[in-house]
Design an enzyme around this catalytic site. Structure first.
Site, PDB file in Angstrom:
ATOM      1  N   TYR A 170      -0.198  10.528  -1.117  1.00  0.00           N
ATOM      2  CA  TYR A 170       0.363   9.360  -0.418  1.00  0.00           C
ATOM      3  C   TYR A 170       1.503   9.796   0.513  1.00  0.00           C
ATOM      4  O   TYR A 170       1.587   9.371   1.662  1.00  0.00           O
ATOM      5  CB  TYR A 170       0.869   8.309  -1.427  1.00  0.00           C
ATOM      6  N   TYR A 216       9.851  -4.681   6.297  1.00  0.00           N
ATOM      7  CA  TYR A 216       8.514  -5.019   6.792  1.00  0.00           C
ATOM      8  C   TYR A 216       8.443  -6.531   6.826  1.00  0.00           C
ATOM      9  O   TYR A 216       8.846  -7.187   5.857  1.00  0.00           O
ATOM     10  CB  TYR A 216       7.426  -4.501   5.854  1.00  0.00           C
ATOM     11  N   HIS A 228       5.403   7.197  12.799  1.00  0.00           N
ATOM     12  CA  HIS A 228       5.269   6.952  11.363  1.00  0.00           C
ATOM     13  C   HIS A 228       4.738   8.208  10.654  1.00  0.00           C
ATOM     14  O   HIS A 228       3.916   8.137   9.746  1.00  0.00           O
ATOM     15  CB  HIS A 228       4.343   5.754  11.121  1.00  0.00           C
ATOM     16  N   THR A 266      10.768  -1.830  10.821  1.00  0.00           N
ATOM     17  CA  THR A 266       9.635  -0.969  11.190  1.00  0.00           C
ATOM     18  C   THR A 266       8.654  -1.793  12.006  1.00  0.00           C
ATOM     19  O   THR A 266       8.187  -2.844  11.550  1.00  0.00           O
ATOM     20  CB  THR A 266       8.951  -0.396   9.937  1.00  0.00           C
ATOM     21  N   LYS A 282      12.352   0.848  14.389  1.00  0.00           N
ATOM     22  CA  LYS A 282      11.709   2.135  14.070  1.00  0.00           C
ATOM     23  C   LYS A 282      10.215   2.081  14.385  1.00  0.00           C
ATOM     24  O   LYS A 282       9.512   1.191  13.888  1.00  0.00           O
ATOM     25  CB  LYS A 282      11.909   2.463  12.587  1.00  0.00           C
TER      26      LYS A 282
END
Ligand code: GLV
Length: 378
Positions: free
Chosen positions: A25, A130, A276, A156, A252
């Site tokens: 991950y 988020y 990312h 983000t 970001k």
């Protein structure tokens, strides 16, 4: 940790100590991983100018990040699921960052909650947001970050849809992390990890559980994100966020000059040039490839941070040379956390600090402010 000499050593220890689903991950990227590779390859293409017989006895890594003093131009990026790399991972990473004098950013997708971290550390940390469909919940999340005295909000902007990471699907990466029979064999070979995670406060998303509908059902991560994240998010929502969040705002995930222009006009104090970590739009340029044009366009109007591909102090120097004011690391410290908890994160930060100070010396530079394009060969 005494035989650890580089981030790659931490990565290898992380790989051995942590179950494959969680290591992958952190480690892997989306689709063919072309952007993931480009981030590394393009950074390594940048060559330094070796300078000699310059007095480099006064090397100093200190700088300011968003007007606050920092021990070096480095920030721990938001990384989801740190508490699955090591029990209470977010707290360990935050403590290591604060001891080193640099900011830590907590991810919305953390295992520890905002309140867990706030209760465990002395200084403010940053919170990454988020935006999900349930705007009432997002408002309350921002209010929780305010109540916890978070000192910056990192929004983000590049993950309203989720780039597929094949490894997560093949590994059955679920949310909340599922302790299925199929994973037990892997877990059985990692007893220290199991003990650490069992000792940790939580084993699911601490910021979301009990607050967000569906956050307690087990679903494949990408399916869950697709059902929860708000794909209508747009520039006008920045005003809504700013009406709730009075503090410093960082956007970001900027990779294009047109978006950088909009970011500079949005009222945000900083933008992070980032793809990312090659986890989203596969086929996008590397972050370092687009950094100079973004700096040229908006660097005088908004603070520019750099993210994606940093694995060494040399890489930090490269990004600063091309105009970034500071760099975020994600994987580099996640490897440290998986390898050895707080001490592993401290090691990752220390390795990068030492590499940066050595690189500055060999390039004939004493201060962060002196690092510009004159240190690289064109
Ligand atoms: C979340 O930010 C992820 O990259 O998995």
């Amino acid at each position: 940790m005494k035989h650890i000499t580089c981030i790659e050593d931490l990565r290898e220890l992380h790989r051995r100590r942590v179950p494959k689903a969680f290591f992958d991950y952190a480690d892997r990227g989306s689709y063919a991983e072309a952007t993931l590779r480009a981030n590394r390859e393009d950074l390594q293409q940048i060559k330094f100018r070796q300078r000699v017989l310059v007095d480099v006895s006064k090397r100093d890594l200190t700088t300011a990040i968003l007007g606050e003093p920092a021990a070096m131009p480095l920030i721990l990026a938001p990384v989801g699921l740190l508490g699955m790399q090591h029990g209470d991972g977010e707290i360990h990473a935050c403590r290591a960052a604060q001891a080193a004098g640099i900011p830590f950013t907590q991810s919305t997708m953390s295992i520890c909650s905002i309140e867990d971290i706030a209760a465990a550390v002395d200084k403010p940390f940053w919170f990454q947001l988020y935006v999900m469909k349930d705007r009432g919940f997002i408002k309350s999340l921002i209010e929780r970050a305010i109540a916890a005295k978070c000192s910056a909000l990192v929004l983000t902007v590049d993950l309203q849809v989720n780039g597929q990471r094949h490894a997560d699907i093949k590994n059955g990466m679920t949310v909340p992390p599922e302790w299925s029979v199929s994973k037990l064999l892997d877990f059985a070979s990692k007893p220290a990890w199991v003990a650490g995670v069992l000792r940790g406060k939580r084993r699911t998303f601490g910021n979301l559980i009990g607050h967000l509908k569906g956050s307690d059902d087990v679903t494949v991560l990408s399916t869950w994100i697709a059902s929860q994240f708000d794909t209508t998010l747009s520039w006008k929502d920045i005003d809504w966020i700013r009406s709730i969040w009075p503090g410093k705002l960082i956007l970001k995930g900027i990779l294009d000059v047109e978006d950088a222009e909009l970011a500079a006009k949005s009222g945000a104090q900083a933008l992070v040039v980032s793809n990312h970590g090659g986890r989203q739009l596969d086929g996008a340029p590397s972050s370092i490839e687009v950094l100079p044009e973004i700096v040229d366009a908006v660097g005088a109007r908004i603070e520019i941070m750099f993210d994606s591909g940093i694995r060494s102090g040399q890489d930090v120097m490269r990004a600063l040379a091309l105009g970034a004011k500071s760099c975020m690391i994600g994987r580099a410290y996640a490897y440290g956390l998986g390898a050895g908890g707080q001490a592993g994160v401290a090691k990752a930060i220390d390795l990068i600090a030492k590499e940066l100070t050595t690189t500055m010396g060999l390039c004939g530079v004493n201060t962060v402010a002196e690092i510009d394009d004159s240190v690289v060969a064109v």
